[in-house]
Design an enzyme around this catalytic site. Structure first.
Site, short mmCIF file in Angstrom:
data_model
loop_
_atom_site.label_atom_id
_atom_site.label_comp_id
_atom_site.label_asym_id
_atom_site.label_seq_id
_atom_site.Cartn_x
_atom_site.Cartn_y
_atom_site.Cartn_z
N HIS A 91 -15.76 2.94 11.78
CA HIS A 91 -16.65 4.15 12.08
C HIS A 91 -17.55 3.45 13.15
O HIS A 91 -18.04 2.44 13.16
CB HIS A 91 -16.84 4.96 10.87
CG HIS A 91 -18.27 4.43 10.34
ND1 HIS A 91 -19.60 4.71 10.76
CD2 HIS A 91 -18.53 3.71 9.42
CE1 HIS A 91 -20.37 4.19 10.33
NE2 HIS A 91 -19.72 3.42 9.22
N CYS A 92 -18.09 4.58 13.88
CA CYS A 92 -19.18 4.55 14.71
C CYS A 92 -20.09 5.95 14.74
O CYS A 92 -19.65 6.63 13.89
CB CYS A 92 -19.21 3.97 16.29
SG CYS A 92 -17.97 4.80 17.14
N ALA A 93 -20.93 6.17 15.42
CA ALA A 93 -21.76 7.34 15.37
C ALA A 93 -20.72 8.58 15.74
O ALA A 93 -20.59 9.58 14.95
CB ALA A 93 -22.57 7.24 16.44
#
Length: 149
Positions: A91-93
């Protein structure tokens, strides 16, 4: 004039071969890759399984232990850790650029996909759009892995 006409014909043939979702024969330029990334359906899911036991998503799922447990996620990759044979959530933002770039690099390195093959494989399950800097790095990785210039 003749050179310009020849370039236009080449571009027209290239675009004709591309069609809606077809991929060019070689990696192509960043602009070509962006065209492939813009195409197809855009999904608004918080998490998608883009490869068996490999998920891409956003921060909301990464922070929701119940959702992770329900998906059977055993590891969460926020930078670069995790074991090869676990169910991994990357994941990232927002879940479209940084995390997608990591998954694309993984598919290229460990499953011997070209960059375009990896992009199209992931796009079957999730809309992604790595930023231009990541695309340039992925192009360089693609050239290195496939020894083209």
């Amino acid at each position: 004039s003749r050179s310009l006409q020849k370039k236009k014909l080449s571009k027209d043939r290239f675009e004709q071969k591309l069609g809606n979702n077809a991929i060019p024969p070689a990696t192509g330029s960043v602009k070509d890759l962006e065209r492939v990334l813009y195409g197809g359906k855009r999904f608004g899911n918080h998490v998608d399984e883009v490869w068996p036991n490999l998920f891409i998503g956003d921060m909301s799922v990464a922070n929701d232990r119940y959702s992770l447990w329900k998906l059977g996620i055993t590891h969460v990759l926020n930078a670069a850790h995790g074991r090869m044979h676990s169910r991994v959530f990357v994941h990232c933002a927002v879940g479209v650029s940084r995390s997608a770039s990591l998954v694309l690099a993984y598919l290229m390195i460990h499953h011997h996909y070209t960059l375009l093959e990896a992009i199209n494989k992931v796009k079957e399950r999730r809309w992604i759009f790595p930023n231009r800097g990541f695309l340039k790095q992925l192009c360089a990785l693609d050239r290195k892995l496939h020894k083209t210039s």
